[in-house]
Design a protein around this motif. Structure first.
Motif, short mmCIF file in Angstrom:
data_model
loop_
_atom_site.label_atom_id
_atom_site.label_comp_id
_atom_site.label_asym_id
_atom_site.label_seq_id
_atom_site.Cartn_x
_atom_site.Cartn_y
_atom_site.Cartn_z
N LEU A 265 23.52 -2.21 -8.51
CA LEU A 265 23.34 -2.83 -7.20
C LEU A 265 24.41 -3.88 -6.94
O LEU A 265 25.02 -3.91 -5.87
N ARG A 266 24.65 -4.75 -7.92
CA ARG A 266 25.61 -5.84 -7.75
C ARG A 266 27.02 -5.30 -7.48
O ARG A 266 27.68 -5.69 -6.53
N TYR A 267 27.47 -4.40 -8.32
CA TYR A 267 28.83 -3.90 -8.17
C TYR A 267 28.92 -2.81 -7.10
O TYR A 267 29.95 -2.68 -6.44
N GLY A 268 27.83 -2.10 -6.91
CA GLY A 268 27.81 -1.09 -5.84
C GLY A 268 27.88 -1.71 -4.47
O GLY A 268 28.60 -1.23 -3.58
N ILE A 269 27.17 -2.81 -4.25
CA ILE A 269 27.21 -3.46 -2.94
C ILE A 269 28.58 -4.09 -2.71
O ILE A 269 29.12 -4.03 -1.60
N ALA A 270 29.17 -4.67 -3.75
CA ALA A 270 30.51 -5.26 -3.61
C ALA A 270 31.52 -4.18 -3.22
O ALA A 270 32.37 -4.39 -2.35
N THR B 201 24.36 0.22 7.25
CA THR B 201 23.36 -0.31 6.32
C THR B 201 22.52 0.83 5.77
O THR B 201 22.26 0.88 4.55
N ASP B 202 22.10 1.74 6.62
CA ASP B 202 21.27 2.86 6.16
C ASP B 202 22.01 3.74 5.17
O ASP B 202 21.44 4.15 4.15
N GLU B 203 23.29 4.03 5.45
CA GLU B 203 24.08 4.87 4.53
C GLU B 203 24.25 4.17 3.18
O GLU B 203 24.08 4.80 2.13
N ALA B 204 24.60 2.91 3.22
CA ALA B 204 24.82 2.17 1.97
C ALA B 204 23.53 2.07 1.17
O ALA B 204 23.53 2.24 -0.05
N ALA B 205 22.42 1.79 1.84
CA ALA B 205 21.13 1.68 1.15
C ALA B 205 20.75 3.02 0.52
O ALA B 205 20.26 3.06 -0.61
N HIS C 130 16.54 -3.74 2.12
CA HIS C 130 16.58 -5.18 2.40
C HIS C 130 17.78 -5.82 1.70
O HIS C 130 18.44 -6.69 2.27
N PHE C 131 18.03 -5.41 0.46
CA PHE C 131 19.16 -5.91 -0.32
C PHE C 131 20.47 -5.64 0.42
O PHE C 131 21.30 -6.53 0.59
N VAL C 132 20.64 -4.41 0.87
CA VAL C 132 21.87 -4.03 1.57
C VAL C 132 21.95 -4.75 2.91
O VAL C 132 23.00 -5.30 3.26
N ALA C 133 20.86 -4.78 3.65
CA ALA C 133 20.87 -5.43 4.97
C ALA C 133 21.23 -6.90 4.85
O ALA C 133 21.97 -7.44 5.68
N ASP D 28 0.80 -1.23 0.00
CA ASP D 28 0.00 0.00 0.00
C ASP D 28 0.84 1.28 0.00
O ASP D 28 0.43 2.29 0.55
N VAL D 29 2.00 1.23 -0.63
CA VAL D 29 2.86 2.42 -0.72
C VAL D 29 3.20 2.66 -2.19
O VAL D 29 2.95 1.80 -3.04
N SER D 30 3.78 3.80 -2.48
CA SER D 30 4.15 4.12 -3.85
C SER D 30 5.26 3.19 -4.34
O SER D 30 5.96 2.55 -3.54
N TRP D 31 5.43 3.16 -5.64
CA TRP D 31 6.48 2.35 -6.24
C TRP D 31 7.83 2.73 -5.64
O TRP D 31 8.61 1.86 -5.23
N ALA D 32 8.11 4.01 -5.58
CA ALA D 32 9.41 4.48 -5.08
C ALA D 32 9.63 4.10 -3.62
O ALA D 32 10.72 3.65 -3.25
N GLU D 33 8.61 4.23 -2.79
CA GLU D 33 8.75 3.85 -1.37
C GLU D 33 9.02 2.36 -1.23
O GLU D 33 9.87 1.96 -0.43
N ARG D 34 8.30 1.56 -2.01
CA ARG D 34 8.48 0.11 -1.94
C ARG D 34 9.89 -0.27 -2.40
O ARG D 34 10.58 -1.07 -1.76
N GLU D 35 10.35 0.32 -3.49
CA GLU D 35 11.67 -0.04 -4.03
C GLU D 35 12.81 0.50 -3.17
O GLU D 35 13.87 -0.11 -3.09
N ARG D 36 12.58 1.62 -2.51
CA ARG D 36 13.58 2.12 -1.57
C ARG D 36 13.74 1.11 -0.42
O ARG D 36 14.85 0.81 0.02
N LEU D 37 12.62 0.58 0.06
CA LEU D 37 12.66 -0.42 1.11
C LEU D 37 13.32 -1.72 0.61
O LEU D 37 14.11 -2.34 1.32
N ARG D 38 13.02 -2.11 -0.63
CA ARG D 38 13.64 -3.31 -1.21
C ARG D 38 15.17 -3.12 -1.27
O ARG D 38 15.93 -4.04 -0.96
N THR D 39 15.60 -1.93 -1.63
CA THR D 39 17.03 -1.63 -1.67
C THR D 39 17.64 -1.78 -0.28
O THR D 39 18.74 -2.33 -0.12
#
Length: 191
Positions: A158-163, A174-178, A89-92, A76-87
């Motif tokens: 995402l792949r090379y940025g997280i590496a 985690t918050d800074e990296a995300a 989760h990816f970093v975490a 129930d959130v915007s696309w951008a809010e959902r994908e920011r959260l997914r990012t």
């Protein structure tokens, strides 16, 4: 998820520990000692040392896919809010697994792992393209953006940025990296 047979899981756990202790290398004698199992058990469950590394990588990748799955995100959130959260989760997920840095920066060079990673990135790229296209249909993303190309660029970032962030000393939070990765995504999609 079904539990792996005991010997198999013992070997996976021992391999993870050996990879960490050996800076990306697994010595079979140390693996036998740590797991309490024979070389025969390794060959029975994985076929080879390379097969064991593949299984470690597959376990890591399956955990990542589960961590960023749609059902972990609010609907129930915007696309951008959902994908920011997914990012986030990816970093975490990556920051929470001590093996992530070795897997992404060293072990991935093993031919069997490189092949797996290519397949995994291909699937993630296709999913990202579909996700961006849905965001376009919903009116959240500029319809003039090539969704498939943007998906490929974002997954690569995402792949090379997280590496790269896993290698940093000191490592960002985690918050800074995300947030850094999200800014790249938002910029690519002109959000």
């Amino acid at each position: 998820m079904a539990r792996a047979p005991l010997g198999r899981q013992q070997l996976l756990d021992a391999a993870r520990a050996e990879l960490l202790e050996g800076d990306g290398q697994v010595d079979l004698h140390a693996l036998k000692r740590r797991s309490g199992l024979s070389t025969g058990a390794l060959y029975h469950h994985f076929g080879s040392k390379a097969g064991l590394l593949v299984a470690v990588y597959e376990q890591f990748h399956a955990g990542l896919v589960a961590a960023i799955a749609d059902d972990t995100l609010p609907a129930d959130v915007s696309w951008a809010e959902r994908e920011r959260l997914r990012t986030h989760h990816f970093v975490a997920y990556h920051f929470g697994d001590p093996l992530a840095e070795l897997l992404l920066n060293r072990i991935v060079r093993e031919p069997e792992i490189a092949e797996l990673e290519t397949g995994g990135l291909t699937r993630l790229t296709a999913a990202a393209g579909r996700n961006i296209h849905q965001g376009q249909l919903d009116g959240d993303i500029d319809p003039g953006i090539d969704a498939d190309l943007a998906g490929a660029c974002i997954i690569g970032a995402l792949r090379y940025g997280i590496a790269e962030q896993l290698r940093r000393v000191p490592r960002p939070s985690t918050d800074e990296a995300a947030e850094r990765l999200w800014n790249v995504i938002a910029g690519a999609l002109t959000l």
